[in-house]
Design an enzyme around this catalytic site. Structure first.
Site, short mmCIF file in Angstrom:
data_model
loop_
_atom_site.label_atom_id
_atom_site.label_comp_id
_atom_site.label_asym_id
_atom_site.label_seq_id
_atom_site.Cartn_x
_atom_site.Cartn_y
_atom_site.Cartn_z
CG HIS A 39 -20.29 8.75 2.70
ND1 HIS A 39 -19.60 7.57 2.48
CD2 HIS A 39 -21.27 8.46 3.59
CE1 HIS A 39 -20.14 6.61 3.21
NE2 HIS A 39 -21.16 7.11 3.88
CG ASP A 77 -16.82 7.61 4.72
OD1 ASP A 77 -16.27 8.20 3.76
OD2 ASP A 77 -17.23 6.45 4.66
NE ARG A 95 -4.25 0.89 1.80
CZ ARG A 95 -5.38 0.45 1.24
NH1 ARG A 95 -5.55 -0.84 1.02
NH2 ARG A 95 -6.31 1.29 0.91
CB ILE A 102 -8.60 3.90 3.50
CG1 ILE A 102 -10.06 3.48 3.71
CG2 ILE A 102 -8.12 4.75 4.67
CD1 ILE A 102 -10.27 2.50 4.84
CG LEU A 103 -6.41 8.27 -0.27
CD1 LEU A 103 -7.03 9.52 -0.88
CD2 LEU A 103 -5.26 7.75 -1.14
C1 GRF Z 1 -21.23 8.03 -5.16
O1 GRF Z 1 -22.48 7.63 -4.69
C2 GRF Z 1 -20.37 8.54 -4.03
O2 GRF Z 1 -21.10 9.13 -3.00
C3 GRF Z 1 -19.71 7.29 -3.53
O3 GRF Z 1 -19.43 6.56 -4.69
C4 GRF Z 1 -20.41 6.86 -5.68
C5 GRF Z 1 -19.66 7.19 -6.95
O4 GRF Z 1 -20.50 7.20 -8.07
N1 GRF Z 1 -18.56 7.60 -2.72
P1 GRF Z 1 -19.94 7.66 -9.50
O5 GRF Z 1 -18.72 6.83 -9.82
O6 GRF Z 1 -19.63 9.13 -9.41
O7 GRF Z 1 -21.07 7.39 -10.46
#
Ligand code: GRF
Length: 213
Positions: free
Chosen positions: A118, A154, A76, A103-104
């Site tokens: 999110h 998150d 990683r 995860i970064l």
């Molecule tokens: C989104 O629902 C975002 O909230 C989540 O991953 C999804 C990405 O969707 N972290 P897309 O690749 O932009 O269509």
């Protein structure tokens, strides 16, 4: 985190430089690219999967795009170092995680301002299965959150949230589809606010202030 020093407007005619990291379809990237009022432009798209749909969206918009797969690195640490080198090469003012499913490290997320979108109303339902978790829990209301990224998953200071009602007959795909429609505006608005220097971060609190310039 105090007032975000990078959230000040540039004098540059084309505004802030944005790097987008993604793992999937890239519909949030597409929504960002549809906006002409961001005060910034996407200069690079990076994925952790060679087959991420977002790479094609970038390519057809003429934006440089590349992928760095974890499985092709010894560990990683070397994967993230390669990713960080690519990001640094684009000299971003802002990094946006638009469906980036890795995860970064703390080093990475403190090197640049990083925004994430999110699909839940944080702090409810963090993690990779937020939409299914909300359905399973039986909540009647969920939504989406745009937040600055810190060293916890998150978790960082929240820039914006919007609610989405859950219908009795929802399944994960249908609900996620409605959440995404809301994400598109929420993320682009937050990126625009950042680029125009309107975000003041004090501890966990993010305020939208008038553009200083
Ligand atoms: C989104 O629902 C975002 O909230 C989540 O991953 C999804 C990405 O969707 N972290 P897309 O690749 O932009 O269509």
């Amino acid at each position: 985190m105090s007032v975000h020093p990078a959230s000040r407007p540039t004098g540059g005619a084309r505004g802030r430089r944005i790097v987008v990291l993604l793992s999937g379809a890239g519909s949030n990237l597409a929504a960002l690219l549809r906006r002409d009022d961001l005060g910034g432009r996407v200069v690079l798209v990076l994925a952790d999967r060679h087959d991420a749909g977002g790479l094609e969206i970038a390519a057809s918009a003429g934006i440089p795009a590349a992928s760095e797969a974890l499985s092709e690195h010894a560990d990683r640490v070397s994967w993230e170092a390669a990713l960080a080198d690519r990001v640094a090469g684009a000299a971003p003012d802002l990094v946006v995680l638009a469906g980036f499913m890795k995860i970064l490290s703390a080093d990475f997320v403190h090197r640049w301002p990083v925004l994430n979108v999110h699909p839940s109303l944080l702090p409810a339902f963090p993690g990779a299965h937020a939409v299914a978790d909300a359905l399973d829990y039986g909540v009647k209301l969920t939504g989406c959150t745009v937040h600055f990224v810190d060293e916890q998953v998150d978790h960082g200071p929240i820039v914006a949230q919007a609610a989405v009602e859950i219908a009795a007959d929802d399944d994960v795909d249908r609900l996620h589809g409605r959440i995404k429609q809301v994400e598109y505006r929420l993320l682009a608005d937050a990126v625009g606010s950042f680029c125009r220097g309107e975000l003041k971060v004090t501890g966990r609190r993010v305020e939208r202030v008038g553009s200083p310039g």
